[in-house]
Scaffold this active site. Structure first.
Site, PDB file in Angstrom:
ATOM      1  N   ASP A 136     -39.736  61.155 -27.897  1.00 48.61           N
ATOM      2  CA  ASP A 136     -39.380  60.003 -27.076  1.00 48.61           C
ATOM      3  C   ASP A 136     -39.860  58.644 -27.602  1.00 48.61           C
ATOM      4  O   ASP A 136     -41.056  58.889 -28.058  1.00 48.61           O
ATOM      5  CB  ASP A 136     -39.218  60.352 -25.758  1.00 48.61           C
ATOM      6  CG  ASP A 136     -40.402  61.132 -25.215  1.00 48.61           C
ATOM      7  OD1 ASP A 136     -41.664  60.817 -25.875  1.00 48.61           O
ATOM      8  OD2 ASP A 136     -40.382  61.804 -24.199  1.00 48.61           O
ATOM      9  N   ASN A 151     -42.306  67.257 -12.536  1.00 52.00           N
ATOM     10  CA  ASN A 151     -40.856  67.232 -12.017  1.00 52.00           C
ATOM     11  C   ASN A 151     -40.196  68.274 -13.124  1.00 52.00           C
ATOM     12  O   ASN A 151     -38.792  68.691 -13.093  1.00 52.00           O
ATOM     13  CB  ASN A 151     -39.946  66.191 -12.031  1.00 52.00           C
ATOM     14  CG  ASN A 151     -39.793  65.384 -13.290  1.00 52.00           C
ATOM     15  OD1 ASN A 151     -40.353  65.958 -14.319  1.00 52.00           O
ATOM     16  ND2 ASN A 151     -39.206  64.158 -13.303  1.00 52.00           N
ATOM     17  N   HIS A 177     -39.617  67.949 -16.390  1.00 51.73           N
ATOM     18  CA  HIS A 177     -39.040  67.187 -17.503  1.00 51.73           C
ATOM     19  C   HIS A 177     -39.628  67.767 -18.877  1.00 51.73           C
ATOM     20  O   HIS A 177     -40.783  67.911 -19.040  1.00 51.73           O
ATOM     21  CB  HIS A 177     -38.793  65.793 -17.315  1.00 51.73           C
ATOM     22  CG  HIS A 177     -40.153  65.041 -17.771  1.00 51.73           C
ATOM     23  ND1 HIS A 177     -40.455  63.678 -17.151  1.00 51.73           N
ATOM     24  CD2 HIS A 177     -41.285  65.284 -18.457  1.00 51.73           C
ATOM     25  CE1 HIS A 177     -41.638  63.191 -17.458  1.00 51.73           C
ATOM     26  NE2 HIS A 177     -42.066  64.123 -18.113  1.00 51.73           N
ATOM     27  N   GLU A 191     -34.928  64.403 -17.762  1.00 52.49           N
ATOM     28  CA  GLU A 191     -35.284  64.341 -16.394  1.00 52.49           C
ATOM     29  C   GLU A 191     -34.527  65.410 -15.521  1.00 52.49           C
ATOM     30  O   GLU A 191     -33.517  66.012 -16.131  1.00 52.49           O
ATOM     31  CB  GLU A 191     -35.247  63.128 -15.845  1.00 52.49           C
ATOM     32  CG  GLU A 191     -36.086  61.835 -16.423  1.00 52.49           C
ATOM     33  CD  GLU A 191     -37.414  62.005 -15.947  1.00 52.49           C
ATOM     34  OE1 GLU A 191     -38.002  63.120 -15.513  1.00 52.49           O
ATOM     35  OE2 GLU A 191     -38.200  60.865 -15.901  1.00 52.49           O
TER      36      GLU A 191
HETATM   37  P1  PGA Z   1     -49.055  64.181 -19.578  1.00 52.59           P
HETATM   38  O1  PGA Z   1     -47.299  64.131 -19.642  1.00 52.59           O
HETATM   39  O2  PGA Z   1     -49.381  64.877 -20.682  1.00 52.59           O
HETATM   40  O3  PGA Z   1     -49.365  62.798 -19.480  1.00 52.59           O
HETATM   41  O4  PGA Z   1     -49.018  65.036 -18.150  1.00 52.59           O
HETATM   42  C1  PGA Z   1     -46.425  65.101 -20.029  1.00 52.59           C
HETATM   43  C2  PGA Z   1     -45.059  64.761 -19.770  1.00 52.59           C
HETATM   44  O5  PGA Z   1     -44.548  64.164 -18.944  1.00 52.59           O
HETATM   45  O6  PGA Z   1     -44.247  65.641 -20.716  1.00 52.59           O
END
Ligand code: PGA
Length: 241
Positions: free
Chosen positions: A67, A136, A138, A143
């Site tokens: 992304d 959450n 994702h 999402e």
């Molecule tokens: P993070 O992000 O490694 O900064 O917790 C992971 C994600 O949101 O996929």
């Protein structure tokens, strides 16, 4: 979907880095799906060290990032292109034409998104896809509620995600509210997937995922339940058991 708790965060990151190296060693034309975020920083640090001490031919690998923030200048420090250069690409022998990102500007966005999905599948799917997970559930910026057959597209970020990512910006108002993400359909076409979750903030979602028997779009990562080759790697703090 298998779970493995490797105890320390360092060991969990080391394990994932070794799997990435082994993938490249086993097929010098490997396609790697790469993720960003705090969780992956020690993985790339370890991978850089491993590559420096185990010379490996990187000239034919291709990488595909999950992304990028929508319309954020890719030169800016918060962009995921910058992140990947800073943590990995600048330290290994890889050419810019080998690494790929979804296009994040508005010109011909739909055509570019379709082209990204075609490129991901061209010749063969991604050999090893690396995933983080949001609190959450994702994966990428897919999402909760994302259809499992979604393709690469522009998405609105949830407040939870915006708040989680605010730590990289001067203020929460500066966090982009939109992003372009690889779709769930492309992610699950990968031959093999490793999801890494570390730290106590990830424990509740790991527990939820561990208990789920069937995929449910409310938790995007649950799409992995029926994939034939998924390993979920945790440290003690994120371990669901
Ligand atoms: P993070 O992000 O490694 O900064 O917790 C992971 C994600 O949101 O996929």
């Amino acid at each position: 979907m298998e779970f493995i708790n490797l105890g320390s965060t360092t060991l969990a990151a080391q394990y994932v880095a070794i799997e990435l190296l082994r993938q490249i060693q086993s097929n010098k034309r490997s396609k790697l799906g790469l993720a960003t975020g705090g969780t992956m920083e020690p993985v790339y640090a370890q991978l850089v060290q491993l590559i420096q001490s185990n010379p490996v031919d990187l000239s034919e690998i291709q990488t595909f990032n999950l992304d990028e923030y929508y319309e954020l200048d890719t030169e800016s420090k918060q962009s995921y292109l910058y992140y990947m250069k800073h943590h990995l690409f600048n330290h290994i022998d890889i050419r810019p034409e080998q690494y790929n990102f979804p296009n994040n500007d508005s010109v011909q966005l739909e055509a570019d998104n379709e082209a990204y999905d075609r490129l991901i599948m061209q010749d063969h799917p991604i050999n090893l896809q690396l995933l983080g997970i949001g609190t959450n559930g994702h994966i990428g910026f897919n999402e909760p509620g994302t259809p499992f057959d979604s393709n690469t597209r522009m998405v609105e970020l949830t407040n939870e995600t915006i708040q989680a990512n605010a730590r990289y910006f001067d203020s929460i108002e500066e966090v982009p509210t939109k992003a372009v993400t690889m779709g769930i359909r492309s992610i699950i076409k990968s031959h093999r997937i490793i999801l890494l979750a570390t730290g106590e903030k990830k424990k509740p979602i790991m527990q939820q995922l561990f208990q789920m028997k069937y995929p449910d779009e409310v938790i995007p990562a649950s799409v992995l339940i029926h994939h034939p080759n998924v390993l979920v790697v945790t440290d003690d703090a994120a371990s669901p058991y």
